[in-house]
Scaffold this active site. Sequence first.
Site, PDB file in Angstrom:
ATOM      1  NE  ARG A 162     -18.378   1.019   4.455  1.00  0.00           N
ATOM      2  CZ  ARG A 162     -17.822   2.092   5.033  1.00  0.00           C
ATOM      3  NH1 ARG A 162     -18.495   3.233   5.068  1.00  0.00           N
ATOM      4  NH2 ARG A 162     -16.644   2.022   5.591  1.00  0.00           N
ATOM      5  CG  ASP A 446     -11.712   4.442   7.252  1.00  0.00           C
ATOM      6  OD1 ASP A 446     -11.443   5.626   6.977  1.00  0.00           O
ATOM      7  OD2 ASP A 446     -12.877   4.027   7.361  1.00  0.00           O
TER       8      ASP A 446
HETATM    9  C1  ACO Z   1     -14.804   6.419   8.135  1.00  0.00           C
HETATM   10  C2  ACO Z   1     -15.432   5.052   8.163  1.00  0.00           C
HETATM   11  O1  ACO Z   1     -15.766   4.523   7.147  1.00  0.00           O
HETATM   12  S1  ACO Z   1     -15.555   4.277   9.647  1.00  0.00           S
HETATM   13  C3  ACO Z   1     -15.923   2.600   9.257  1.00  0.00           C
HETATM   14  C4  ACO Z   1     -14.772   1.900   8.673  1.00  0.00           C
HETATM   15  N1  ACO Z   1     -13.688   1.740   9.617  1.00  0.00           N
HETATM   16  C5  ACO Z   1     -13.721   0.737  10.539  1.00  0.00           C
HETATM   17  O2  ACO Z   1     -14.661  -0.010  10.542  1.00  0.00           O
HETATM   18  C6  ACO Z   1     -12.585   0.589  11.498  1.00  0.00           C
HETATM   19  C7  ACO Z   1     -12.950  -0.400  12.567  1.00  0.00           C
HETATM   20  N2  ACO Z   1     -11.954  -0.522  13.598  1.00  0.00           N
HETATM   21  C8  ACO Z   1     -10.874  -1.306  13.473  1.00  0.00           C
HETATM   22  O3  ACO Z   1     -10.633  -1.878  12.425  1.00  0.00           O
HETATM   23  C9  ACO Z   1      -9.992  -1.475  14.680  1.00  0.00           C
HETATM   24  O4  ACO Z   1     -10.640  -1.028  15.824  1.00  0.00           O
HETATM   25  C10 ACO Z   1      -8.628  -0.752  14.609  1.00  0.00           C
HETATM   26  C11 ACO Z   1      -7.823  -1.266  13.408  1.00  0.00           C
HETATM   27  C12 ACO Z   1      -8.810   0.745  14.456  1.00  0.00           C
HETATM   28  C13 ACO Z   1      -7.867  -1.034  15.896  1.00  0.00           C
HETATM   29  O5  ACO Z   1      -7.806  -2.427  16.027  1.00  0.00           O
HETATM   30  P1  ACO Z   1      -6.773  -3.115  17.033  1.00  0.00           P
HETATM   31  O6  ACO Z   1      -5.447  -2.436  16.884  1.00  0.00           O
HETATM   32  O7  ACO Z   1      -6.854  -4.581  16.813  1.00  0.00           O
HETATM   33  O8  ACO Z   1      -7.383  -2.737  18.438  1.00  0.00           O
HETATM   34  P2  ACO Z   1      -7.167  -3.480  19.819  1.00  0.00           P
HETATM   35  O9  ACO Z   1      -5.823  -4.112  19.874  1.00  0.00           O
HETATM   36  O10 ACO Z   1      -7.509  -2.521  20.883  1.00  0.00           O
HETATM   37  O11 ACO Z   1      -8.280  -4.602  19.754  1.00  0.00           O
HETATM   38  C14 ACO Z   1      -8.696  -5.275  20.907  1.00  0.00           C
HETATM   39  C15 ACO Z   1      -9.619  -6.391  20.495  1.00  0.00           C
HETATM   40  O12 ACO Z   1     -10.774  -5.820  19.891  1.00  0.00           O
HETATM   41  C16 ACO Z   1     -10.950  -6.337  18.584  1.00  0.00           C
HETATM   42  N3  ACO Z   1     -11.431  -5.271  17.709  1.00  0.00           N
HETATM   43  C17 ACO Z   1     -10.992  -3.999  17.614  1.00  0.00           C
HETATM   44  N4  ACO Z   1     -11.689  -3.326  16.721  1.00  0.00           N
HETATM   45  C18 ACO Z   1     -12.606  -4.187  16.226  1.00  0.00           C
HETATM   46  C19 ACO Z   1     -13.613  -4.065  15.253  1.00  0.00           C
HETATM   47  N5  ACO Z   1     -13.835  -2.906  14.632  1.00  0.00           N
HETATM   48  N6  ACO Z   1     -14.350  -5.150  14.975  1.00  0.00           N
HETATM   49  C20 ACO Z   1     -14.148  -6.319  15.613  1.00  0.00           C
HETATM   50  N7  ACO Z   1     -13.199  -6.500  16.563  1.00  0.00           N
HETATM   51  C21 ACO Z   1     -12.448  -5.429  16.854  1.00  0.00           C
HETATM   52  C22 ACO Z   1      -9.589  -6.807  18.137  1.00  0.00           C
HETATM   53  O13 ACO Z   1      -9.748  -7.809  17.144  1.00  0.00           O
HETATM   54  C23 ACO Z   1      -9.013  -7.324  19.446  1.00  0.00           C
HETATM   55  O14 ACO Z   1      -9.549  -8.612  19.677  1.00  0.00           O
HETATM   56  P3  ACO Z   1      -8.798  -9.759  20.540  1.00  0.00           P
HETATM   57  O15 ACO Z   1      -8.677  -9.212  21.929  1.00  0.00           O
HETATM   58  O16 ACO Z   1      -9.701 -10.913  20.422  1.00  0.00           O
HETATM   59  O17 ACO Z   1      -7.463  -9.956  19.890  1.00  0.00           O
HETATM   60  O1  LIG Z   2     -17.918   6.018   5.959  1.00  0.00           O
HETATM   61  C1  LIG Z   2     -17.965   6.849   6.807  1.00  0.00           C
HETATM   62  C2  LIG Z   2     -17.199   8.065   6.826  1.00  0.00           C
HETATM   63  O2  LIG Z   2     -17.240   8.769   7.842  1.00  0.00           O
HETATM   64  O3  LIG Z   2     -16.531   8.335   5.815  1.00  0.00           O
END
Ligand code: ACO
Ligand SMILES: O=CC(=O)O
Length: 532
Positions: A162, A446
């Site tokens: 994206r 986010d």
């Molecule tokens: C409205 C929108 O646009 S939605 C789409 C855009 N937003 C996103 O994509 C957000 C995606 N999510 C994230 O970035 C994360 O889940 C967060 C920041 C919310 C939380 O992350 P953390 O605080 O690291 O969560 P947590 O400590 O529970 O993570 C556990 C493990 O999962 C991994 N993990 C968590 N979320 C993700 C993810 N989205 N992608 C890959 N790995 C992930 C962490 O890296 C961690 O790995 P490790 O055990 O190897 O160290």
């Molecule tokens: O990008 C996704 C949203 O819910 O905003």
Amino acid sequence: MTIELTSPMPFPAAGTILTPKALTFIEQLHQKFANQREERLTDRALRRQHVSETGRLDFLPETRAVRDDTWSVAAAPPQLQDRRVEMTGPATPAKMAINALNSGAKVWLADLEDASTPTWHNVVDAQLNLLQAARGELSYTSPEGKEYALRTDAPLAVVVARPRGWHLPEKNISVDGQAAIGALVDFGLHFFHNARQLLGNGSGPYYYLPKLESHLEARLWNDVFVFAQDYVGIPQGTIRATVLIETIPAAFEMDEILYELRDHASGLNAGRWDYLFSIVKYFRDGGTDFVLPDRATVSMTAPFMRAYTELLVQTCHRRGAFAMGGMAAVIPNRREPAVTEEAFNKVRADKTREANDGFDGSWVAHPDLVPICREVFDSVLGAKPNQVDRQRTDVSVSAEDLLDVGSADGSVTEAGLRSNLYVAMAYVAVWLSGNGAVAIHNLMEDAATAEISRSQVWQQIRNQVTLADTGRTVTAELVQRLLEEESQALRAEVSAELFEKYYVPAQALVADICLSETYTDFLTLPAYELVK
Ligand SMILES: CC(=O)SCCNC(=O)CCNC(=O)[C@H](O)C(C)(C)COP(=O)(O)OP(=O)(O)OC[C@H]1O[C@@H](n2cnc3c(N)ncnc32)[C@H](O)[C@@H]1OP(=O)(O)O
Ligand SMILES: O=CC(=O)O
């Protein structure tokens, strides 16, 4: 060459990405499409002005034939036939990219947009990770010595990248003396380095397109794709794009957007958070009928949200395109089982509604949520890879349904206002530190969710809303006071050094955009001026 890096390479290996040939491609994209992009941004401002004068949006009379005619988008390639679970997350650091690719999801939305702060380092590091992932070479060792490698025992998630939206510049690159365009830099670098490689892998260059406001913006993307495919010499129609319907004007042009991209489109996604942000932004001066209740209480079952998602499924399936569900922002916490259980229950309920409504798959924000989403869609899809054949001829959605914002249950409270201020400040601080997504009070925050928070505050001041729990009126003075109190709460939660470095500027920025007379279109524009 008129393209220049205006900052040094962010790290030594950046030369793998910022090659002269890749930069020439970015330069060509800029020279071909910068004017059209400027026109589209001007259209946005004119349309918003029109809405502020009329208080209304409608389906376009001039594109009625596109809505009424029979046509379909190109067939989905084999790798995008089954998208029941899509994991989202930033492509940097490498650990996150590997975790997402290994998560068991069918697709990884590799986010160069709302989950990523576009620091120069992040922009290039994300591209390097994607380049190495496409070649099966991505690995990482954490400072604690934990090794991360791409799994070989099961398929990796298919990458759908994206790029940034049309509005954001890339200030570390200039073309003809102007800042480069973030969207073209992200798309251009990814496409240039990986299109052929991905095709060779049996995959392809696949993209999610964010924040479109009209079918003319879709046409611009389509023109970019046609040019790019010729440029690297791959067949037209190789690219596949899924468009986020996450602005209120785009909800009125779903057919038209698919039509413009019909040779490259593979679906639409109901991006609920940006959609809510867009509603507040568009109708911010539309009177109290458009004032949403507290952010936490707006649900996907509110009639106007349901109208939007049902219309999306119906439109997609009528055109042979995939309907992709959105993000339930609750996330699990491995250290707190009760939080995790609640997150699982809420995500299960959200995905169940989507699957039953006809969506072909949906998003999750955390790897621990992949099995929940898979299980829900498995139970509805059975042996089928998708349910594009479910036509939803029962759905009938009018302009009034989409605009019935007053149909949301709930009220505006001081607790909600405080929460908006806290989240906006905390998120901006984390964003300035280089992280575009963060868990705050067990919710994924986010750029989109922070945009809602700060926009609601602006709208509540403008409409002098009365708070249901305290009876106070939302004024600039009240907001200033609550902002200071929430800032003191944050001061108690982080180190003095972090507070000074990131939270103080975050507070100033949030105060500025919430309290100024003029509405700021995107929080990330002034925030971007503060990062390198
Ligand atoms: C409205 C929108 O646009 S939605 C789409 C855009 N937003 C996103 O994509 C957000 C995606 N999510 C994230 O970035 C994360 O889940 C967060 C920041 C919310 C939380 O992350 P953390 O605080 O690291 O969560 P947590 O400590 O529970 O993570 C556990 C493990 O999962 C991994 N993990 C968590 N979320 C993700 C993810 N989205 N992608 C890959 N790995 C992930 C962490 O890296 C961690 O790995 P490790 O055990 O190897 O160290
Ligand atoms: O990008 C996704 C949203 O819910 O905003």
